[in-house]
Design an enzyme around this catalytic site. Structure first.
Site, mmCIF file in Angstrom:
data_model
loop_
_atom_site.group_PDB
_atom_site.id
_atom_site.type_symbol
_atom_site.label_atom_id
_atom_site.label_comp_id
_atom_site.label_asym_id
_atom_site.label_seq_id
_atom_site.Cartn_x
_atom_site.Cartn_y
_atom_site.Cartn_z
ATOM 1 N N TYR A 9 15.281 21.760 76.825
ATOM 2 C CA TYR A 9 14.187 21.413 75.977
ATOM 3 C C TYR A 9 12.961 22.148 76.544
ATOM 4 O O TYR A 9 12.939 23.133 76.970
ATOM 5 C CB TYR A 9 14.134 19.816 75.877
ATOM 6 C CG TYR A 9 13.496 19.399 74.810
ATOM 7 C CD1 TYR A 9 14.019 19.543 73.346
ATOM 8 C CD2 TYR A 9 12.145 18.775 74.892
ATOM 9 C CE1 TYR A 9 13.249 19.138 72.287
ATOM 10 C CE2 TYR A 9 11.517 18.328 73.696
ATOM 11 C CZ TYR A 9 12.070 18.459 72.529
ATOM 12 O OH TYR A 9 11.471 17.980 71.443
ATOM 13 N N LYS A 17 16.349 17.737 70.911
ATOM 14 C CA LYS A 17 16.140 16.409 71.106
ATOM 15 C C LYS A 17 17.532 15.399 71.178
ATOM 16 O O LYS A 17 17.336 14.406 71.924
ATOM 17 C CB LYS A 17 15.279 15.847 70.017
ATOM 18 C CG LYS A 17 14.384 14.798 70.304
ATOM 19 C CD LYS A 17 13.137 15.225 71.573
ATOM 20 C CE LYS A 17 12.159 14.430 71.798
ATOM 21 N NZ LYS A 17 11.024 14.678 72.532
ATOM 22 N N GLU A 28 9.907 14.320 64.368
ATOM 23 C CA GLU A 28 9.452 15.288 65.701
ATOM 24 C C GLU A 28 8.919 16.206 65.120
ATOM 25 O O GLU A 28 8.983 16.844 64.325
ATOM 26 C CB GLU A 28 10.756 15.792 66.365
ATOM 27 C CG GLU A 28 10.521 16.423 67.666
ATOM 28 C CD GLU A 28 10.272 15.605 68.782
ATOM 29 O OE1 GLU A 28 9.450 16.037 69.828
ATOM 30 O OE2 GLU A 28 10.548 14.289 68.831
ATOM 31 N N ASP A 29 7.425 16.398 65.989
ATOM 32 C CA ASP A 29 6.842 17.602 65.815
ATOM 33 C C ASP A 29 6.258 17.831 64.432
ATOM 34 O O ASP A 29 6.226 19.007 63.852
ATOM 35 C CB ASP A 29 7.497 18.678 66.215
ATOM 36 C CG ASP A 29 7.422 18.956 67.732
ATOM 37 O OD1 ASP A 29 6.862 18.100 68.535
ATOM 38 O OD2 ASP A 29 8.280 19.622 68.276
ATOM 39 N N ALA A 41 -8.237 14.125 70.442
ATOM 40 C CA ALA A 41 -7.935 13.142 69.511
ATOM 41 C C ALA A 41 -7.100 13.618 68.408
ATOM 42 O O ALA A 41 -7.254 13.294 67.337
ATOM 43 C CB ALA A 41 -9.027 12.390 69.023
ATOM 44 N N GLY A 42 -5.862 14.126 68.663
ATOM 45 C CA GLY A 42 -4.703 14.650 67.643
ATOM 46 C C GLY A 42 -3.648 13.672 67.448
ATOM 47 O O GLY A 42 -4.123 12.501 67.983
ATOM 48 N N ALA A 60 -0.841 13.253 68.986
ATOM 49 C CA ALA A 60 -0.450 12.449 70.299
ATOM 50 C C ALA A 60 -1.550 11.451 70.969
ATOM 51 O O ALA A 60 -1.325 10.294 71.445
ATOM 52 C CB ALA A 60 -0.204 13.351 71.382
ATOM 53 N N ASN A 117 0.240 20.272 78.596
ATOM 54 C CA ASN A 117 1.133 21.145 79.402
ATOM 55 C C ASN A 117 1.159 22.263 78.612
ATOM 56 O O ASN A 117 0.984 22.339 77.445
ATOM 57 C CB ASN A 117 2.283 20.492 79.835
ATOM 58 C CG ASN A 117 3.144 20.010 78.482
ATOM 59 O OD1 ASN A 117 3.732 20.882 77.730
ATOM 60 N ND2 ASN A 117 3.037 18.865 78.115
ATOM 61 N N ASN A 132 6.943 12.011 81.398
ATOM 62 C CA ASN A 132 7.937 12.815 80.370
ATOM 63 C C ASN A 132 8.371 11.889 79.690
ATOM 64 O O ASN A 132 8.919 10.882 79.980
ATOM 65 C CB ASN A 132 9.002 13.608 81.563
ATOM 66 C CG ASN A 132 9.821 14.364 80.955
ATOM 67 O OD1 ASN A 132 10.382 14.161 79.708
ATOM 68 N ND2 ASN A 132 10.615 15.408 81.619
ATOM 69 N N ASN A 133 8.463 12.347 78.161
ATOM 70 C CA ASN A 133 9.075 11.349 77.183
ATOM 71 C C ASN A 133 10.452 11.192 77.490
ATOM 72 O O ASN A 133 10.920 10.000 76.933
ATOM 73 C CB ASN A 133 8.703 12.236 75.856
ATOM 74 C CG ASN A 133 7.335 11.959 75.280
ATOM 75 O OD1 ASN A 133 6.417 11.827 76.073
ATOM 76 N ND2 ASN A 133 6.941 12.172 74.072
#
Length: 552
Positions: A91, A164, A235-236, A292-293, A295, A405, A449-450
């Protein structure tokens, strides 16, 4: 009728050299394999030796992908045996390199592709899987607009969903035969892809508006109708869609957005641990989020919800959050604020005496004196010495979470943060870092880490049959992660390591299932919840279900 060739090509059934002589005879494999009959452990040892010879992480990713296509049990056995080492390979961050080359390197697919140009094909696409309503526990979907900080990659982002799901299985034992990966191909604004002869997706700009919403609505209604017990993981997705889709559908479907809810919950776990050191409560916190996106606001949402749980009103909780974006502090006189920022916009009158013009990070820290400062900006070095010193001057033990990151984008390195705060800052980061030595104390820096949270959350939803994912379930997951570390020693990590993800995920799953029952959204009850979670965790072993089929 099965043939030797179809058996060896079926990753869910193939055992390779582990087939016994009797199994080889019964399956028509006589003479098709070397004479030796190996154990799974022996196969895994050989596979690991082969893997370690690969020259770089991308080559290792390709090797593991091919192994996944050939022998599913062996793939997950190898992954589980070396989980901490191989998570960054299967991942983030290696998957980002694989995505950029996905169309060029295309080998085969294990996903469902839904095209915005053929919305009428959505049901037929899922029906082609030949799966019944009780056969699917989890579906991960992405439209690949905002991939891991590398942006819009269209159909190339398919492996985000595939990867994922691999983590769900390796970390929490979600059955690999009961999951589905989905790519929503709505086009791409990546001009390099649109002009690449090898690109395999729709060759037009991203479609937005009513047509996009119709695809989302069709996807949700169809997959929920066909697989009514499945958790639908998003996701994403881009910031213009992620929060809107979640808010609009959270009470109708069993949906979960990793970038908003899971990222927020793992930050919540960091804060829960830190508050055990500071002695404060959530209701007392002042939060500044730099970046402030989707996430960043997801983190604000989770912490604000925790403030409410601690006794603050919703209005009070929102008043204790400050968001800073590329245009400075988010205020209510800004034009065109996205909905996910508008809820936290500060009154312009509140900051009119803060120096005039754009209110920057340092000015905000000096005036707000935040107890928590989070960075999701990807602006390397944004938390300067002045910022960190101002933060430490405002409160005795500030909680400092520079989460961007990779290393080239982190807001401040932990060593600098500890030096500039004179060891006062309670730090967790988004990258793996070595411990920091300072004044005779070893500071272990936890990685947000998620994977510490979402696999267990998903397993808890599956075990409980939760009708939806609630804030209480997310808080329970965060609290379970935080409960796995002892922060009483100086320099202790705020988060557990990833080495024991299976045990960690089981602990999270029990907490989530219990919270689902407490909140009245569980549809399945268990006399012994701990045992129910253990029983639900698929193990990479050659058993009857694997030889017969890929499903329970």
């Amino acid at each position: 009728m099965d043939t030797a060739q179809t058996t060896l090509r079926d990753a869910a059934r193939n055992r390779g050299t582990a087939f016994t002589r009797a199994e080889r005879a019964g399956l028509g494999l006589t003479g098709r394999l070397p004479s030796a009959v190996e154990t799974l452990d022996e196969q895994a040892a050989r596979a690991y030796a082969q893997l370690t010879k690969k020259p770089d992480d991308l080559a290792k990713y390709i090797y593991l992908d091919a192994l996944h296509d050939r022998n599913e049990v062996l793939y997950f056995k190898l992954l589980l045996d070396h989980l901490a080492e191989l998570l960054p390979v299967v991942y983030d961050p290696t998957i980002g390199d694989a995505i950029e080359q996905w169309s060029t390197d295309y080998r085969q697919s294990r996903a469902v592709y839904l095209s915005i140009d053929r919305i009428e094909d959505v049901r037929a696409s899922f029906e082609s899987l030949d799966l019944g309503p009780d056969d699917v526990d989890l579906v991960v979907v992405s439209d690949a607009q905002e991939i891991l900080g590398i942006g819009d990659w269209g159909v190339n982002g398919t492996d985000i969903a595939v990867g994922k799901l691999a983590v769900y299985t390796a970390a929490a034992g979600v059955h690999p035969g009961r999951v589905v990966a989905v790519n929503l191909d709505v086009g791409t604004d990546n001009e390099a892809l649109l002009n690449d002869p090898a690109y395999l997706g729709n060759r037009h700009a991203r479609v937005t508006g009513a047509a996009y919403d119709r695809l989302i609505d069709t996807y949700l209604s169809t997959v929920s109708d066909l697989f009514p017990k499945a958790l639908l993981h998003f996701e994403d997705f881009g910031p213009s869609n992620a929060r809107r889709i979640l808010v609009d559908n959270a009470h109708t479907y069993r949906v979960f957005n990793d970038d908003m809810q899971d990222t927020g919950a793992i930050v919540l776990a960091s804060v829960i641990s830190a508050l055990k050191v500071t002695g404060g409560t959530f209701a007392d916190q002042r939060l500044v989020v730099f970046g402030a996106g989707t996430a960043g606001t997801g983190m604000a949402d989770q912490i604000a919800a925790a403030m409410v749980r601690a006794g603050a009103s919703e209005e009070k909780a929102r008043s204790q959050v400050w968001l800073i974006d590329r245009d400075g502090l988010v205020t209510d006189d800004m034009d065109g604020l996205p909905d996910y920022q508008a809820a936290y916009a500060r009154p312009a009158a509140e900051v009119k005496d803060w120096g005039g013009g754009t209110v920057d990070l340092l000015t905000t820290v000096r005036h707000v004196r935040p107890t928590i400062l989070i960075g999701t900006s990807t602006v390397h070095g944004a938390f300067t010495r002045d910022v960190v010193e101002a933060l430490a001057a405002g409160v005795d033990r500030p909680i400092l979470l520079p989460l961007s990151n990779p290393t080239s984008r982190i807001e401040v390195m932990p060593g600098d943060a500890l030096d500039w705060s004179k060891g006062a800052a309670l730090v967790a980061v988004g990258i793996p870092v070595d411990p920091v030595e300072r004044d005779g104390t070893t500071y272990t820096i936890g990685q947000a880490n998620n994977a510490l949270l979402y696999p267990g959350l998903g397993l808890g939803v599956i075990v409980s049959g939760a009708a939806r994912v609630t804030d209480g379930m997310l808080f329970a997951a965060a609290d379970a992660v935080a409960g796995q570390v002892d922060v009483s020693s100086p320099g202790a990590s705020l988060l557990p390591p990833v080495e024991n993800l299976r045990a960690s995920s089981a602990t999270v799953a029990v907490a989530v299932a219990r919270a689902a029952a407490d909140e009245g959204v569980a549809t399945v009850r268990h006399d012994n919840l701990v045992q129910a979670v253990q029983d639900a965790m698929w193990q990479p072993e050659y058993g009857r279900d694997t030889a017969a089929s890929g499903r329970r």
